[in-house]
Design a protein around this motif. Structure first.
Motif, PDB file in Angstrom:
ATOM      1  N   ALA A 201       0.810  -1.219   0.000  1.00 10.41           N
ATOM      2  CA  ALA A 201       0.000   0.000   0.000  1.00 10.41           C
ATOM      3  C   ALA A 201       0.842   1.266   0.000  1.00 10.41           C
ATOM      4  N   SER A 202       1.681   1.398  -1.029  1.00  9.16           N
ATOM      5  CA  SER A 202       2.551   2.582  -1.171  1.00  9.16           C
ATOM      6  C   SER A 202       3.425   2.810   0.052  1.00  9.16           C
ATOM      7  N   GLY A 203       3.831   1.713   0.684  1.00  4.57           N
ATOM      8  CA  GLY A 203       4.719   1.793   1.837  1.00  4.57           C
ATOM      9  C   GLY A 203       4.011   1.910   3.166  1.00  4.57           C
ATOM     10  N   MET A 204       2.687   2.029   3.164  1.00  4.65           N
ATOM     11  CA  MET A 204       1.949   2.174   4.417  1.00  4.65           C
ATOM     12  C   MET A 204       2.042   0.919   5.288  1.00  4.65           C
ATOM     13  N   LEU A 205       2.321  -0.228   4.651  1.00  3.30           N
ATOM     14  CA  LEU A 205       2.448  -1.479   5.398  1.00  3.30           C
ATOM     15  C   LEU A 205       3.884  -1.996   5.398  1.00  3.30           C
ATOM     16  N   ALA A 206       4.827  -1.117   5.090  1.00  4.94           N
ATOM     17  CA  ALA A 206       6.243  -1.473   5.194  1.00  4.94           C
ATOM     18  C   ALA A 206       6.664  -1.397   6.659  1.00  4.94           C
ATOM     19  N   GLU A 207       7.766  -2.080   6.986  1.00  3.71           N
ATOM     20  CA  GLU A 207       8.243  -2.053   8.372  1.00  3.71           C
ATOM     21  C   GLU A 207       8.549  -0.620   8.798  1.00  3.71           C
ATOM     22  N   GLU A 208       9.257   0.095   7.955  1.00  5.12           N
ATOM     23  CA  GLU A 208       9.607   1.486   8.235  1.00  5.12           C
ATOM     24  C   GLU A 208       8.797   2.380   7.297  1.00  5.12           C
ATOM     25  N   CYS A 209       7.970   3.212   7.872  1.00  2.00           N
ATOM     26  CA  CYS A 209       7.096   4.033   7.017  1.00  2.00           C
ATOM     27  C   CYS A 209       6.962   5.467   7.493  1.00  2.00           C
ATOM     28  N   GLU A 210       7.784   5.864   8.469  1.00  2.00           N
ATOM     29  CA  GLU A 210       7.673   7.223   8.987  1.00  2.00           C
ATOM     30  C   GLU A 210       7.837   8.228   7.844  1.00  2.00           C
TER      31      GLU A 210
END
Length: 300
Positions: A201-210
């Motif tokens: 989801a465009s990085g929203m569910l990546a480990e690091e997403c700050e």
């Protein structure tokens, strides 16, 4: 890595595919990443003539030249560059498709494409003509199968009912469960495989997403996204990205989850998720309780 049949086709695709748009334009790095993907058992490489104005296809072609038999090669067509104009114009005409495939074959350095996909589509397209182009290319042996890449359910339904598509590529993730509303059951009933893109989801569910959450996603606010991430982590005691990649694979219509990677570490993490156990029924139920199902507001 486990491989699944793509719908009723004869293509066997790795559960985790590689979205090649993420490889960049530096040749040595891109080729190294693509070779690492193949070494990890990832065999579906997805590109498009649109990516980097054809450069992406060229890099994929160089990488697979000595390993063509290991690859399920997928690319896309429909976006046309018009001389003298900025950007791209949409063209799903038969004439353009028959012309564009020649350029893709040249850039890819191959004489056939395993999966040729329409890169979008609208109800205003000459759909019968578009289908005729793909069918002709299939008869000629230029492509093995064809599909459509679309998030428009009304367009997908047209191609399901009127063509012999092997696959649909569509956005599908824990945060975008719209395909569950009707598209996934339709594809399963018709023996068509879904290639799920955008699983994190465009990085929203990546480990690091700050830094990303503040942008929001599909109308969700930063606060909602943080709550969703927390709920998903409680639902499945796994790395968040692993949960995100495995979620679409729980649906029987999904043959492959397409993930991008711009580093070896990201690529290895994506591939490792395929070796983990599927999400359990309890995990799936808890994830769905933590994140509400959204529905299509347009193109129904």
């Amino acid at each position: 890595m486990k491989k699944n049949k793509l719908g009723r086709s004869e293509l066997l695709v790795s559960e985790i595919g590689f979205g090649c748009m993420s490889i960049g334009t530096e040749e040595n790095k891109a080729i190294r990443l693509l070779h690492e993907a193949l070494d990890l058992g990832i065999n579906l490489l997805d590109t498009a003539d649109l990516y980097d104005a054809g450069r992406n296809e060229e890099l994929v072609g160089k990488a697979i030249r000595s390993r063509r038999s290991e690859v399920v090669l997928a690319t896309k067509v429909g976006n046309r560059r018009v001389p003298g104009q900025e950007g791209w114009a949409w063209d799903a005409s038969k004439g353009y498709i028959l012309s564009a495939v020649k350029d893709s074959l040249r850039r890819l350095g191959t004489d056939y494409i395993d999966l040729y996909q329409l890169h979008g589509g609208t109800l205003d397209d000459p759909i019968e003509e578009t289908i005729e182009a793909f069918e002709q290319l299939k008869r000629e042996g230029v492509i093995r199968y064809y599909g459509i890449s679309s998030i428009r359910p009304n367009v997908v339904r047209e191609y399901v009912s009127r063509s012999n598509i092997a696959s649909v590529m569509s956005q599908y993730s824990i945060l975008d469960r719209r395909p569950e509303e009707g598209i996934l059951p339709l594809l399963e009933a018709n023996g068509i495989g879904l290639i799920a893109r955008g699983p994190v989801a465009s990085g929203m569910l990546a480990e690091e997403c700050e830094g990303k959450l503040a942008k929001g996603y599909l109308g969700y606010t930063e606060t909602e996204l943080r709550d969703f991430r927390s709920g998903i982590k409680k639902a499945a005691d796994r790395p968040l990205t692993e949960t995100a990649l495995r979620y679409p694979l729980a649906n029987p219509a999904v043959a492959c989850v397409l993930a991008g990677a711009s580093t070896s570490e990201q690529l290895s993490a994506n591939a490792a998720s395929a070796s983990r156990s599927p999400l359990s029924s309890a995990e799936l139920a808890d994830i769905r309780s933590a994140v509400p199902a959204n529905v299509y507001a347009q193109h129904r």
